[in-house]
Design an enzyme around this catalytic site. Structure first.
Site, short mmCIF file in Angstrom:
data_model
loop_
_atom_site.label_atom_id
_atom_site.label_comp_id
_atom_site.label_asym_id
_atom_site.label_seq_id
_atom_site.Cartn_x
_atom_site.Cartn_y
_atom_site.Cartn_z
N GLY A 85 0.87 -1.19 0.00
CA GLY A 85 0.00 0.00 0.00
C GLY A 85 0.90 1.22 0.00
O GLY A 85 1.62 1.48 0.97
N ARG B 224 -1.30 9.32 20.96
CA ARG B 224 -2.31 10.39 20.99
C ARG B 224 -2.63 10.78 22.43
O ARG B 224 -2.65 11.96 22.77
CB ARG B 224 -3.59 9.93 20.26
N GLY C 76 -0.02 4.38 -0.26
CA GLY C 76 -0.83 5.58 -0.05
C GLY C 76 -0.19 6.46 1.01
O GLY C 76 1.03 6.47 1.18
N ARG D 230 -10.68 5.76 5.82
CA ARG D 230 -11.99 6.24 6.27
C ARG D 230 -12.34 7.61 5.69
O ARG D 230 -11.49 8.47 5.57
CB ARG D 230 -11.97 6.39 7.79
N SER E 285 -3.80 -1.80 8.29
CA SER E 285 -5.10 -1.48 7.69
C SER E 285 -6.24 -1.73 8.68
O SER E 285 -6.17 -2.64 9.50
CB SER E 285 -5.33 -2.36 6.45
N GLY F 51 1.43 4.25 3.89
CA GLY F 51 2.49 3.40 3.36
C GLY F 51 3.70 4.19 2.90
O GLY F 51 4.85 3.85 3.24
N HIS G 2 -8.90 -1.47 18.36
CA HIS G 2 -8.59 -0.14 17.81
C HIS G 2 -9.88 0.47 17.30
O HIS G 2 -10.26 0.34 16.16
CB HIS G 2 -7.58 -0.31 16.67
N1 APR Z 1 -2.64 -4.34 -2.96
C1 APR Z 1 -1.79 -3.32 -2.75
N2 APR Z 1 -2.21 -2.06 -2.50
C2 APR Z 1 -3.54 -1.84 -2.48
C3 APR Z 1 -4.48 -2.86 -2.70
C4 APR Z 1 -3.98 -4.16 -2.94
N3 APR Z 1 -4.78 -5.20 -3.15
N4 APR Z 1 -5.72 -2.31 -2.62
C5 APR Z 1 -5.57 -1.01 -2.36
N5 APR Z 1 -4.24 -0.70 -2.28
C6 APR Z 1 -3.61 0.58 -2.05
C7 APR Z 1 -4.31 1.75 -2.72
O1 APR Z 1 -4.03 1.77 -4.12
C8 APR Z 1 -3.71 2.94 -1.98
O2 APR Z 1 -2.54 3.44 -2.61
O3 APR Z 1 -3.63 0.94 -0.68
C9 APR Z 1 -3.33 2.34 -0.61
C10 APR Z 1 -4.10 2.96 0.53
O4 APR Z 1 -3.69 4.27 0.64
P1 APR Z 1 -4.63 5.49 1.10
O5 APR Z 1 -5.93 5.40 0.38
O6 APR Z 1 -3.82 6.73 1.02
O7 APR Z 1 -4.96 5.12 2.62
P2 APR Z 1 -4.03 5.41 3.90
O8 APR Z 1 -4.38 6.72 4.47
O9 APR Z 1 -2.62 5.12 3.56
O10 APR Z 1 -4.59 4.29 4.90
C11 APR Z 1 -4.35 2.92 4.65
O11 APR Z 1 -4.19 2.33 6.95
O12 APR Z 1 -4.57 3.56 8.86
C12 APR Z 1 -5.11 2.65 7.97
O13 APR Z 1 -7.49 3.10 8.05
C13 APR Z 1 -6.34 3.17 7.27
O14 APR Z 1 -7.03 1.09 6.36
C14 APR Z 1 -6.39 2.32 6.06
C15 APR Z 1 -4.91 2.07 5.77
#
Ligand code: APR
Length: 308
Positions: free
Chosen positions: A8, A151, A10, A82, A119, A13, A175
């Site tokens: 991930g 926090r 995002g 979320r 996640s 990550g 959590h």
């Molecule tokens: N394999 C790899 N990456 C994936 C997959 C998958 N099957 N499905 C989704 N992703 C990627 C998305 O493409 C995106 O880049 O996961 C990433 C998630 O990033 P964001 O949407 O920016 O979310 P983020 O804020 O990083 O949160 C990720 O962590 O804290 C928790 O609740 C939050 O569950 C969430 C997770």
């Protein structure tokens, strides 16, 4: 450690990959995401900061797990974050399917790896990872308590106008809004916090901690927190990689500890090279024990929404 893989790319990550690389916790950080170009672009950008920041951890991005073969530690942040008004549990079905497919890949690429889940809904996603991989529970655990505790500590430091470093505390439970900050174990350099703050102020801080994730979501509107979550995950990773054996609250698989069985829940753990090396049972007040039981019920209910 040779390779840490962050799944991930995002907000959480990418920030986590940056923290791991800047601390040089591994020789390589592999960033994996399903979106084409994102992990490659972010990975390369991060690596191009290395000459300036002065780290030698090689960062690379990919859409598959070839570069993550025989990786020792996976930090899983894949999923959907979320949106305002959404609880962590609303995410359950979408993210369970994502985590299932990610964990199948991990199992194939690196059958001896450890998995730190990030996640949400966290405790349930840990369980999905354990079931799908069949890895022993000491190698599958989740990051939540360190974040919730950070926090809580930051709010106490603000209220008392003292250094965050001197606040020791522990937040247990699932959590979510049912988490359990342990007031009886909260100290400022060993001084019980109850001697420094009245109960109304402390109750307000406990409440703010429980809703800490939601507070950030309501500001950001288009996503959830990532600076503190990535810092918390990096701290846990460091304890494992350096075999520091830190005692930190982690989501761990419970088999009777605290009277709870067959679920992941936040409890104090010793984190070292073997993953969760020990679950530490501490005495709780009646109120804390009831709160922990309630929190575990919330986790169990969310588990029921997932069919594996
Ligand atoms: N394999 C790899 N990456 C994936 C997959 C998958 N099957 N499905 C989704 N992703 C990627 C998305 O493409 C995106 O880049 O996961 C990433 C998630 O990033 P964001 O949407 O920016 O979310 P983020 O804020 O990083 O949160 C990720 O962590 O804290 C928790 O609740 C939050 O569950 C969430 C997770």
């Amino acid at each position: 450690m040779n390779t840490v893989t962050v799944v991930g790319a995002g907000h959480v990550g990418a920030t986590l990959a940056q923290r791991i690389a800047e601390k040089e916790l591994a020789r390589r950080v592999v960033l994996v995401d399903i979106v084409e170009g994102i992990p490659q672009g972010k990975g390369l950008d991060l690596w191009e900061s290395a000459p300036i920041e002065g780290f030698d951890t090689r960062v690379l991005g990919a859409n598959d797990y070839a570069a993550a073969k025989d990786c020792e530690l996976f930090l899983v942040t894949a999923g959907v974050a979320r949106k305002p008004g959404m609880s962590r549990d609303d995410l359950v079905k979408t993210n369970a399917a994502i985590i299932e497919s990610v964990c199948e890949e991990i199992k194939q690429a690196s059958p001896n790896a450890m998995i730190m889940m990030i996640s949400n809904p966290l405790d349930v996603m840990c369980w999905v990872a354990k079931e799908v991989t069949g890895f022993p529970p000491e190698r599958v655990f989740g990051m939540a308590g360190v974040l919730d505790t950070a926090r809580y500590r930051s709010f106490i430091a603000m209220e008392l106008n003292v250094s965050v470093e001197d606040i020791q505390a522990m937040v247990l439970g699932g959590h979510g809004d049912s988490m359990v900050p342990l007031v009886s174990y909260t100290t400022v350099s060993g001084i019980p916090v109850t001697q420094l703050m009245n109960s109304e102020k402390l109750d307000a801080i406990v409440e703010r901690t429980r809703k800490g994730g939601g507070e950030i979501v309501s500001y950001l509107k288009t996503g959830s927190a990532y600076y503190a979550p990535s810092a918390a995950a990096a701290q846990m990773a460091e304890s494992i990689i350096k075999d520091k054996k830190r005692v930190l609250p982690c989501a761990a698989w419970l088999t009777g500890q605290y009277g709870l069985n067959g679920l992941y829940c936040g409890v104090p753990c010793k984190l070292g090279a073997g993953g969760v090396e020990e679950i530490i049972e501490v005495e709780l007040t009646d109120e804390e024990r009831t709160a922990l039981e309630n929190s575990s019920e919330v986790v169990k209910k969310t588990m029921e929404a997932v069919t594996l």
